[in-house]
Scaffold this motif. Sequence first.
Motif, PDB file in Angstrom:
ATOM      1  N   SER A  90      -9.660  20.337  33.180  1.00 33.30           N
ATOM      2  CA  SER A  90      -8.939  21.183  33.784  1.00 33.30           C
ATOM      3  C   SER A  90      -8.306  20.339  34.988  1.00 33.30           C
ATOM      4  O   SER A  90      -7.190  21.412  35.082  1.00 33.30           O
ATOM      5  CB  SER A  90      -9.512  22.076  34.365  1.00 33.30           C
ATOM      6  OG  SER A  90     -10.179  22.374  35.413  1.00 33.30           O
ATOM      7  N   ASP A  91      -8.612  18.757  34.954  1.00 30.80           N
ATOM      8  CA  ASP A  91      -7.279  17.991  36.198  1.00 30.80           C
ATOM      9  C   ASP A  91      -6.219  17.825  34.982  1.00 30.80           C
ATOM     10  O   ASP A  91      -6.114  17.103  34.451  1.00 30.80           O
ATOM     11  CB  ASP A  91      -8.199  16.969  35.856  1.00 30.80           C
ATOM     12  CG  ASP A  91      -9.499  17.646  37.165  1.00 30.80           C
ATOM     13  OD1 ASP A  91      -9.422  18.880  37.766  1.00 30.80           O
ATOM     14  OD2 ASP A  91     -10.913  16.766  37.342  1.00 30.80           O
ATOM     15  N   TYR A  92      -5.085  17.504  35.754  1.00 33.59           N
ATOM     16  CA  TYR A  92      -3.765  17.670  35.953  1.00 33.59           C
ATOM     17  C   TYR A  92      -3.543  16.534  37.038  1.00 33.59           C
ATOM     18  O   TYR A  92      -2.792  17.419  37.587  1.00 33.59           O
ATOM     19  CB  TYR A  92      -2.643  18.530  35.055  1.00 33.59           C
ATOM     20  CG  TYR A  92      -3.541  19.102  33.668  1.00 33.59           C
ATOM     21  CD1 TYR A  92      -2.971  18.361  32.480  1.00 33.59           C
ATOM     22  CD2 TYR A  92      -4.222  20.019  33.733  1.00 33.59           C
ATOM     23  CE1 TYR A  92      -3.589  19.230  31.461  1.00 33.59           C
ATOM     24  CE2 TYR A  92      -4.835  20.517  32.550  1.00 33.59           C
ATOM     25  CZ  TYR A  92      -4.309  20.473  31.470  1.00 33.59           C
ATOM     26  OH  TYR A  92      -4.840  20.179  30.941  1.00 33.59           O
TER      27      TYR A  92
ATOM     28  N   ASN B 107     -11.292  19.166  27.256  1.00 30.17           N
ATOM     29  CA  ASN B 107     -11.561  18.114  27.951  1.00 30.17           C
ATOM     30  C   ASN B 107     -11.374  17.870  29.634  1.00 30.17           C
ATOM     31  O   ASN B 107     -10.548  16.808  30.165  1.00 30.17           O
ATOM     32  CB  ASN B 107      -9.800  16.903  26.983  1.00 30.17           C
ATOM     33  CG  ASN B 107     -10.402  16.942  25.541  1.00 30.17           C
ATOM     34  OD1 ASN B 107     -11.309  16.714  25.388  1.00 30.17           O
ATOM     35  ND2 ASN B 107      -9.276  16.250  25.158  1.00 30.17           N
TER      36      ASN B 107
ATOM     37  N   THR C   8      -7.838   8.162  28.276  1.00 37.98           N
ATOM     38  CA  THR C   8      -7.505   9.325  27.406  1.00 37.98           C
ATOM     39  C   THR C   8      -5.826   8.645  26.599  1.00 37.98           C
ATOM     40  O   THR C   8      -5.734   7.656  27.160  1.00 37.98           O
ATOM     41  CB  THR C   8      -7.015  10.472  28.580  1.00 37.98           C
ATOM     42  OG1 THR C   8      -6.571  12.189  27.037  1.00 37.98           O
ATOM     43  CG2 THR C   8      -6.621  10.090  29.302  1.00 37.98           C
TER      44      THR C   8
ATOM     45  N   GLN D  27      -0.277  13.374  30.645  1.00 33.43           N
ATOM     46  CA  GLN D  27      -1.131  14.675  31.978  1.00 33.43           C
ATOM     47  C   GLN D  27      -2.305  14.380  32.336  1.00 33.43           C
ATOM     48  O   GLN D  27      -2.412  15.198  33.811  1.00 33.43           O
ATOM     49  CB  GLN D  27      -0.680  15.730  30.763  1.00 33.43           C
ATOM     50  CG  GLN D  27       0.376  16.127  30.138  1.00 33.43           C
ATOM     51  CD  GLN D  27       0.469  17.184  29.150  1.00 33.43           C
ATOM     52  OE1 GLN D  27      -0.730  17.384  28.220  1.00 33.43           O
ATOM     53  NE2 GLN D  27       1.659  17.965  28.963  1.00 33.43           N
ATOM     54  N   LYS D  28      -2.765  13.418  31.379  1.00 34.63           N
ATOM     55  CA  LYS D  28      -5.044  13.820  31.661  1.00 34.63           C
ATOM     56  C   LYS D  28      -5.144  12.617  33.123  1.00 34.63           C
ATOM     57  O   LYS D  28      -6.100  12.547  33.399  1.00 34.63           O
ATOM     58  CB  LYS D  28      -5.373  13.580  30.934  1.00 34.63           C
ATOM     59  CG  LYS D  28      -5.798  14.957  30.173  1.00 34.63           C
ATOM     60  CD  LYS D  28      -5.331  16.047  30.216  1.00 34.63           C
ATOM     61  CE  LYS D  28      -7.126  17.084  30.957  1.00 34.63           C
ATOM     62  NZ  LYS D  28      -7.631  17.593  30.986  1.00 34.63           N
TER      63      LYS D  28
ATOM     64  N   ASP E 262      -6.104  14.709  22.705  1.00 39.01           N
ATOM     65  CA  ASP E 262      -5.841  14.007  23.565  1.00 39.01           C
ATOM     66  C   ASP E 262      -6.935  13.112  23.309  1.00 39.01           C
ATOM     67  O   ASP E 262      -6.530  11.859  23.326  1.00 39.01           O
ATOM     68  CB  ASP E 262      -7.002  14.171  25.316  1.00 39.01           C
ATOM     69  CG  ASP E 262      -5.984  16.009  25.697  1.00 39.01           C
ATOM     70  OD1 ASP E 262      -5.215  16.002  25.205  1.00 39.01           O
ATOM     71  OD2 ASP E 262      -7.217  16.321  26.080  1.00 39.01           O
TER      72      ASP E 262
ATOM     73  N   ASN F 277      -3.463  11.124  26.632  1.00 42.09           N
ATOM     74  CA  ASN F 277      -2.885  12.154  26.777  1.00 42.09           C
ATOM     75  C   ASN F 277      -2.145  11.530  28.310  1.00 42.09           C
ATOM     76  O   ASN F 277      -2.917  11.914  29.365  1.00 42.09           O
ATOM     77  CB  ASN F 277      -3.197  13.635  26.766  1.00 42.09           C
ATOM     78  CG  ASN F 277      -2.353  15.023  27.172  1.00 42.09           C
ATOM     79  OD1 ASN F 277      -1.180  14.200  27.926  1.00 42.09           O
ATOM     80  ND2 ASN F 277      -2.427  15.955  27.454  1.00 42.09           N
TER      81      ASN F 277
ATOM     82  N   VAL G  77      -0.568  23.126  31.244  1.00 41.34           N
ATOM     83  CA  VAL G  77      -0.769  22.551  32.054  1.00 41.34           C
ATOM     84  C   VAL G  77      -0.683  23.230  33.246  1.00 41.34           C
ATOM     85  O   VAL G  77      -1.953  23.089  34.321  1.00 41.34           O
ATOM     86  CB  VAL G  77       0.813  21.110  33.117  1.00 41.34           C
ATOM     87  CG1 VAL G  77       0.082  20.770  34.668  1.00 41.34           C
ATOM     88  CG2 VAL G  77      -0.075  19.549  31.875  1.00 41.34           C
TER      89      VAL G  77
END
Length: 578
Positions: free
Chosen positions: A162-164, A160, A65, A69-70, A228, A67, A149
């Motif tokens: 819901s996990d952060y 993409n 990714t 955050q991911k 992302d 991003n 988030v």
Amino acid sequence: MRRLTLWMRSLAGLSSACFAAVTLAAATPAANHDSVKTHPAPSSMATHDVRQSGFVYCVNGMVNTFNPQKASSGVIIDTLAAQLYDRLLDVDPYTYRLIPQLAQSWEVLDNGATYRFHLRKDVPFQTTPRFTPTRMMNADDVVFSIERVIDDNNHYHNVNGSDYPYFDSLQFAKTVKSVRKIDDYTVEFKLNNPDASFLWHLATHYAPVLSAEYADKLQKSGNEEQIDRQPVGTGPFQLSGFRAGQYVRLARNGKYWKGVPRMQQVVIDMGVGGTGRLSKLLTGECDVLAYPAASQLSILRDDPRLRLTLRPGMNVAYLAFNTGKPPLDDARVREAIALAINNQRLMQSIYYGTAETAASVLPRASWAYDSNAKVTEYNPAKARQILDSLGKKDLVLHLWVPIISQSYNPSPLKTAELIQADLAQVGIKVIIVPVEGRFQEARLMEMNHDLTLSGWSTDSNDPDSFFRPVLSCAAIRSQTNYAHWCSPEFDALLHQALLSQQLSQRIDYYQQAQAILEKQLPVLPLASSLRLQAYRYDIKGLVLSPFGNSSFAGVYRDSNGINNDASDEGPVVVEKKP
């Protein structure tokens, strides 16, 4: 705690403070114009062309990714995040203090339960073939980035997945009560409880500021997943090309708010690992080699065309026990395994003196490190005695091992082989299971493994950035707690430490938490390593941070400046002896 004596002795006469960077200056340049294979057909681009306008950064890893955050770790965190994005705050790599980035100032109110940020007004987002911003970065972007988030109802929360991982491990959604725009350049966070670590988490690479305007454009066209995959940030470089498993090409952001980066482009080469990356550095196909194996240091040190930089890192390598699966649910079995591992041999065979044996999950550089913590002794006889008393004979354990080197462990497979040999001496058969990337994360969360080699590095100096992501109960669900260990008592101490603004009180809570870990041993700390970086003689301006990779905006090529600068990284310079 063992010191770095082996490496320091090899640098004849070198002495430095704990946090000083060390740069080995090269003696003479050597021209080289070999090709760098970074493009599909036509399959190569001349290194000469890259050298005219940029540089090649070789690193072992994968990109799943764009991003941060991911992501839980990897190239996006260690390398790319600092190039593509900015955060509200940054951490000074030399003083370890929080400094402004997109927020030019901030206020802490209500005893740490409210944080108000005043944003810069001159920060443009990147212009790409897919997006042309019509306004500067403002409070809407900060609110969007955080709400994605923490808010399940946000349109982008489930895009993409819901996990952060980092924020999930911190239970960030439960920490933040609200984030709101006061005006175009003021944002206010209200927390459910005071949190002394809050600012540090916003200063990590996991907390980029994304473009709300870009998100709106993608939503209208039904292409939300591209946020992302085709990133838009405010950082010094922007994505211009990518081939999975091979390279990422970055182009200069000519509107960067801190000033135009000195290099037009950067190629992140992920195509080969191990000795292949070293060969590329030696032939000039790579300009920078991230995380070289410690076994390669003598080669790097003796080549007059190269420089080598070392810095203490905020990282730890560890062996995680699956505490949810017999027989490792018994702390006595975990203790026996720890006693059977010859950590001194790991230091010599894996790190070659570029690490110190870890006595705690916290690195020695942390302000909450317990100086009384002791390294687990090497005592195979005692290990056998414990196993015999428990009736544990002929154990067969599966050890899951990532195949990609990391800053905290340059040779995971070799580490696993050494542990395998040690445990065989006490009657435990270890079957090594090599895994990689997302496959590793998914399989570890199935809880089928017995042991796994892992580690953690962070760009935060707050102990909370180590304890909660690695060992909290919430981190099991966020897939960063590979030990599957959950202790309400441990979690309660971490929570109490967050409520206090008094450093001495926080240290007391964290040292109590470390005492629990020492007793229950859900993970066995192995090493805290130096961060290593090798580069060609003419590359200047690289900053190697203890917390992660720094921006490449100031990197430049100076083929005539080999002996003209005092140091790129710190106050200590060591000229190599003939």
